[in-house]
Design a protein around this motif. Structure first.
Motif, short mmCIF file in Angstrom:
data_model
loop_
_atom_site.label_atom_id
_atom_site.label_comp_id
_atom_site.label_asym_id
_atom_site.label_seq_id
_atom_site.Cartn_x
_atom_site.Cartn_y
_atom_site.Cartn_z
N VAL A 217 0.86 -1.18 0.00
CA VAL A 217 0.00 0.00 0.00
C VAL A 217 0.90 1.23 0.00
O VAL A 217 2.06 1.17 0.42
N LEU A 218 0.36 2.35 -0.48
CA LEU A 218 0.98 3.65 -0.25
C LEU A 218 0.41 4.16 1.07
O LEU A 218 -0.81 4.33 1.20
N LEU A 219 1.28 4.38 2.03
CA LEU A 219 0.89 4.82 3.37
C LEU A 219 1.40 6.24 3.58
O LEU A 219 2.57 6.53 3.29
N PHE A 220 0.54 7.12 4.06
CA PHE A 220 0.99 8.48 4.38
C PHE A 220 0.09 9.11 5.42
O PHE A 220 -1.07 8.71 5.61
N ASP A 221 0.65 10.11 6.11
CA ASP A 221 -0.08 10.85 7.14
C ASP A 221 -0.41 12.25 6.66
O ASP A 221 0.33 12.84 5.86
N VAL A 222 -1.50 12.78 7.19
CA VAL A 222 -1.88 14.19 7.00
C VAL A 222 -2.22 14.75 8.38
O VAL A 222 -2.51 14.01 9.32
N TRP A 223 -2.18 16.07 8.47
CA TRP A 223 -2.53 16.69 9.75
C TRP A 223 -3.99 16.44 10.10
O TRP A 223 -4.86 16.41 9.22
N HIS A 224 -4.27 16.28 11.38
CA HIS A 224 -5.65 16.25 11.85
C HIS A 224 -6.31 17.57 11.43
O HIS A 224 -5.74 18.65 11.63
N PRO A 225 -7.50 17.51 10.82
CA PRO A 225 -8.09 18.73 10.24
C PRO A 225 -8.47 19.81 11.25
O PRO A 225 -8.74 20.95 10.84
N GLU A 226 -8.45 19.51 12.54
CA GLU A 226 -8.84 20.50 13.54
C GLU A 226 -7.66 21.23 14.17
O GLU A 226 -7.86 22.08 15.05
N LEU A 227 -6.45 20.96 13.73
CA LEU A 227 -5.29 21.68 14.26
C LEU A 227 -5.23 23.09 13.69
O LEU A 227 -5.62 23.34 12.55
N THR A 228 -4.72 24.01 14.47
CA THR A 228 -4.48 25.37 13.99
C THR A 228 -3.13 25.42 13.26
O THR A 228 -2.30 24.51 13.38
#
Length: 250
Positions: A217-228
């Motif tokens: 799989v291609l695995l990646f992270d993104v910021w939690h959408p509620e962070l400032t």
């Protein structure tokens, strides 16, 4: 990880940032030391648990319109994965958590980003993959991004990611028909070639490849959408700090 608060406080002072704007991030570092231990599979157990962020083991794909664009890019991403070696990629390395988490089989990673570190040769070898990820918030600095390869018979033991400020996406690249699955909290799902989903790896999760073929799989992270924005800046700095604790040899 115990020194995390001191590192962040030093950065706050150096940057002249309002400490109140990062209060919950600081609180999250304190909470890691005071939370009661739990064996419940549905409970988040990261080492850093920032309060106030929506917590769900699995996230609704409809919340991420970019998933459809990612899935449309699947043929190009798969072609690049194949070109760099596919399931037998020579440049993939044993995942740094293999020793403590892989109960059987092998688990390998072809890294693009790891806690702020860029793998320039891999980025250059996979320009279409990089383009498909380029507009996503936090791919470079919120955590990890790599081709994840599991051998036949591999089993990754139950574990929790170390922080809850990111969400994780998997795009199925090479998925055997039977025997591949992942449990997050109390729900188990399977992958499919060219399909993507989002989950929170700070909840307990476990992975199996009981098939007779490799899985990728291609695995990646993104910021939690509620962070400032200032929280993201501070956490991006902390990712580089945490890397020295968690992945000293990468």
């Amino acid at each position: 990880m115990a020194e995390s608060r001191a590192y962040l406080e030093r950065w706050i002072d150096e940057q002249g940032v309002d400490r109140g704007a990062l209060a919950r991030v600081l609180d999250g570092m304190d909470l890691s030391a005071t939370r009661e231990p739990s064996t419940e599979r549905s409970v988040q157990r990261p080492e850093v648990l920032v309060p106030g962020l929506t917590a769900s083991p699995w996230w609704d794909s409809a919340s991420f319109p970019w998933l459809s664009d990612l899935e449309e890019a699947f043929p190009r991403i798969l072609a690049e994965f194949t070109e760099v070696g596919g399931l037998s990629a020579d440049n993939a390395v044993s995942h740094p958590n293999t020793g403590n988490l892989a109960r059987s089989g092998t688990w390998s990673a072809y890294y693009f980003y790891l806690l702020g570190q860029e793998y320039s040769d891999h980025l250059a070898a996979c320009p279409d993959t990089v383009t498909a990820l380029s507009t996503l918030d936090g791919v470079r600095e919120s955590g990890m991004c790599y081709f994840s390869i599991m051998s036949p018979g591999a089993h990754v033991a139950p574990h929790c990611g170390f922080v809850n400020t990111r969400l994780r996406c998997h795009l199925g690249l090479v998925v055997p028909e039977d025997g591949c699955r992942m449990r997050v909290a109390d729900e188990t799902r399977t992958w499919a070639d060219g399909r993507a989903f989002v989950f929170d790896d700070s909840f307990e999760h476990e992975v199996w490849n009981d098939s007779g073929a490799g899985r990728a799989v291609l695995l990646f992270d993104v910021w939690h959408p509620e962070l400032t924005e200032i929280e993201k800046r501070a956490l991006a700095h902390m990712m580089t700090v945490w890397k020295t604790f968690l992945y000293r040899d990468n």
